[in-house]
Scaffold this motif. Sequence first.
Motif, short mmCIF file in Angstrom:
data_model
loop_
_atom_site.label_atom_id
_atom_site.label_comp_id
_atom_site.label_asym_id
_atom_site.label_seq_id
_atom_site.Cartn_x
_atom_site.Cartn_y
_atom_site.Cartn_z
N VAL A 1 -8.85 -2.49 -0.48
CA VAL A 1 -7.92 -1.57 0.20
C VAL A 1 -8.69 -0.50 0.98
O VAL A 1 -8.38 -0.22 2.14
CB VAL A 1 -6.94 -0.90 -0.80
N PHE A 2 -9.72 0.08 0.35
CA PHE A 2 -10.33 1.28 0.94
C PHE A 2 -11.59 1.05 1.77
O PHE A 2 -11.78 1.71 2.79
CB PHE A 2 -10.65 2.31 -0.16
N ASN B 1 -1.41 -2.62 7.40
CA ASN B 1 -2.82 -2.19 7.41
C ASN B 1 -3.72 -3.42 7.27
O ASN B 1 -3.46 -4.29 6.43
CB ASN B 1 -3.10 -1.25 6.24
N TYR C 1 -6.49 18.49 8.42
CA TYR C 1 -5.78 17.20 8.41
C TYR C 1 -4.33 17.48 8.02
O TYR C 1 -3.92 17.21 6.90
CB TYR C 1 -6.46 16.29 7.39
N THR D 1 -6.89 -4.34 5.88
CA THR D 1 -7.85 -3.71 4.97
C THR D 1 -9.10 -4.56 4.73
O THR D 1 -10.08 -4.05 4.20
CB THR D 1 -7.19 -3.40 3.61
N TYR E 1 -8.48 13.27 14.75
CA TYR E 1 -8.74 13.61 13.35
C TYR E 1 -10.00 14.47 13.26
O TYR E 1 -11.07 14.06 13.70
CB TYR E 1 -9.02 12.36 12.52
N TYR F 1 -11.29 -0.56 5.56
CA TYR F 1 -10.37 0.27 6.36
C TYR F 1 -11.01 1.64 6.64
O TYR F 1 -10.98 2.14 7.77
CB TYR F 1 -9.05 0.44 5.60
N THR F 2 -11.59 2.24 5.62
CA THR F 2 -12.20 3.57 5.79
C THR F 2 -13.42 3.49 6.70
O THR F 2 -13.63 4.38 7.54
CB THR F 2 -12.57 4.15 4.41
N VAL G 1 0.88 -1.18 0.00
CA VAL G 1 0.00 0.00 0.00
C VAL G 1 0.91 1.21 0.00
O VAL G 1 1.86 1.24 0.78
CB VAL G 1 -0.90 0.04 1.25
N VAL H 1 -9.18 12.91 1.74
CA VAL H 1 -8.73 11.92 2.73
C VAL H 1 -8.20 10.67 2.02
O VAL H 1 -7.06 10.24 2.25
CB VAL H 1 -9.88 11.58 3.71
N THR H 2 -9.01 10.08 1.14
CA THR H 2 -8.53 8.88 0.44
C THR H 2 -7.45 9.23 -0.59
O THR H 2 -6.60 8.40 -0.92
CB THR H 2 -9.68 8.12 -0.24
N GLN I 1 -11.96 3.33 10.12
CA GLN I 1 -11.26 4.55 10.54
C GLN I 1 -12.22 5.71 10.77
O GLN I 1 -12.03 6.50 11.68
CB GLN I 1 -10.22 4.92 9.47
N TRP I 2 -13.24 5.82 9.93
CA TRP I 2 -14.10 7.02 9.97
C TRP I 2 -15.55 6.72 10.35
O TRP I 2 -16.34 7.65 10.55
CB TRP I 2 -14.09 7.73 8.61
N ARG J 1 -4.66 -0.79 11.91
CA ARG J 1 -3.28 -1.10 11.53
C ARG J 1 -2.46 -1.49 12.75
O ARG J 1 -2.82 -1.16 13.88
CB ARG J 1 -2.63 0.07 10.80
N ARG K 1 -4.94 10.85 -0.05
CA ARG K 1 -3.63 10.76 0.61
C ARG K 1 -2.91 9.46 0.23
O ARG K 1 -1.69 9.37 0.32
CB ARG K 1 -3.81 10.80 2.14
N1 UDP Z 1 -6.91 4.27 3.54
C1 UDP Z 1 -7.54 3.07 3.32
N2 UDP Z 1 -6.78 1.93 3.31
C2 UDP Z 1 -5.45 1.94 3.53
C3 UDP Z 1 -4.82 3.17 3.77
C4 UDP Z 1 -5.58 4.34 3.79
O1 UDP Z 1 -8.74 3.02 3.14
O2 UDP Z 1 -4.82 0.86 3.52
C5 UDP Z 1 -7.74 5.52 3.54
C6 UDP Z 1 -8.45 5.72 4.88
O3 UDP Z 1 -9.68 6.37 4.63
C7 UDP Z 1 -7.46 6.62 5.61
C8 UDP Z 1 -7.00 7.53 4.49
O4 UDP Z 1 -6.92 6.66 3.34
O5 UDP Z 1 -8.09 7.33 6.65
C9 UDP Z 1 -5.69 8.22 4.71
O6 UDP Z 1 -4.70 7.25 5.04
P1 UDP Z 1 -3.38 7.65 5.82
O7 UDP Z 1 -2.52 6.44 5.90
O8 UDP Z 1 -2.80 8.86 5.22
O9 UDP Z 1 -3.95 7.99 7.27
P2 UDP Z 1 -3.24 8.48 8.62
O10 UDP Z 1 -1.86 7.89 8.64
O11 UDP Z 1 -3.26 9.97 8.58
O12 UDP Z 1 -4.14 7.92 9.67
#
Ligand code: UDP
Length: 412
Positions: free
Chosen positions: A166-167, A306, A385, A308, A350, A170-171, A109, A186-187, A174-175, A315, A189
């Motif tokens: 992947v997304f 991570n 952020y 996912t 966050y 995890y998302t 990733v 956000v994604t 996280q959210w 993570r 990133r």
């Molecule tokens: N993200 C995801 N899967 C991953 C990595 C990231 O879905 O394996 C998404 C998720 O929504 C996350 C965002 O991308 O909050 C930003 O990831 P980042 O690693 O930058 O987050 P941070 O380290 O700031 O928590």
Amino acid sequence: MTISYVDFKDVEISDYDALIVGSGFAGSVVARQLADCRDLRVLIIEKRPHIGGNMYDELDENGVLVHRYGPHIFHSNDQRAFYYLRRYAGFIPYEHRVLANWHGTYMPVPFNKKSMVIAFGEEKAQHLIEKLIAKFGDGVKVTINELRSQDDPELAEVADFVYENVFLYYTQKQWGLTPEEVDPSVTARVPVFISEDDRYFQDKFQGMPVHGYTKLFESMLDYEGIDICLNTDAESVFELEFESDAEDAGLSAIKLKGQAFEGPIIYTGPLDELFLSRFGRLPYRSLDFVYETFDQEFVQPCGTVNYTVSEDYTRITEFKHMTYQRCPNTTIMKEYSRSYDDPRTQIPYYAIINEENNAHYERYRKLTETLPNFYPLGRLAEYRYYNMDKIVSLALELSDRIMAKLDAEAQL
Ligand code: UDP
Ligand code: FAD
């Protein structure tokens, strides 16, 4: 010298030229700049029992250096920010790599050419990579939203795979939201990277402070003119005065110990907490961290894995990969994302960025506009952020502005 810690009850407010709330990078950089470049006497008020904000690290009970508020890797293209931090600590080169644990198989990733081979097999992956290159170019980063907007059925297959594996989960963890529901930045990133490069960041400057972040902060704040009050919440020592009794009336003064503070006040905490949530609480996500120590050198292949598609945590970070610490045991940290419900027991990590929340934040920020010596700064106070390098950069810029203003006033 050693850092000057003081007790708020012993503080004589008139001894200080500037007041700073919070000792993360935002507060600490401004404190050092004002003390260093203009000999100002600066008081830092910090609610935690230590300096360094979210960058704080320390040895755990097993002697392993751990980050107490999430894994922090310095990465930046901003030379000023990096060189500034290097005044206070040597940096050891470190390039972060992240693997997704995908049903027990490790997959790089951001999703890249190597991940394609794991996901689709060598032959099909090569074909799909060629299609991606033809559409976007080689070495290009494509956000998941952009990839999902493609009509081509084969590109759509790649997009669906990345979205689902992947997304999505995890998302949601996280959210508490789907990827469609979070702000696209956000994604973005973590884009799909049409490359063999499996580093998490491609920035020019990447590294870790040789002896850790806390030591860096100690070196920054161990300076003539800087005093720090730990375990002190700004809300408990600030007396806010407003232009009128109206709910939206702006600040007219901040008093401490009965005296209005006339010098610069740099506030790096959440604005809703400063105003006792008069417009309702701003939404944030919080985290819980769970540590485990093992009697072996390493337990996972890289700094962060991570999860996912499985597990409740997002993570696992194994710090020794990032710190290069050599010891026979290792500590890992699992991150569990939580809704932020109780400011007394939780930390807001966050901001949940979207139009509605940004407008809600703006309402709070407007209350501060009427007090010309009040400066909201940082990830919490600006409801953004931000990565560390951005904070350092903004703190240096704000220090420059404050100094220019003081210089201009002195000439009048
Ligand atoms: N993200 C995801 N899967 C991953 C990595 C990231 O879905 O394996 C998404 C998720 O929504 C996350 C965002 O991308 O909050 C930003 O990831 P980042 O690693 O930058 O987050 P941070 O380290 O700031 O928590
Ligand atoms: P903070 O570090 O949060 O500091 C604010 C300080 O103010 C805290 O010490 C707090 O206790 C204090 N405070 C707040 N309110 C009050 C009050 N009312 N009274 C007194 N004191 C108060 N960035 C990167 O560049 N790389 C990374 O790898 C990275 N990883 C991250 C991982 C996680 C899990 C998180 C949450 C963030 C990460 N970041 C990373 C972002 C980084 O943490 C922020 O950019 C940085 O912390 C912002 O600095 P700050 O000074 O604005 O805020």
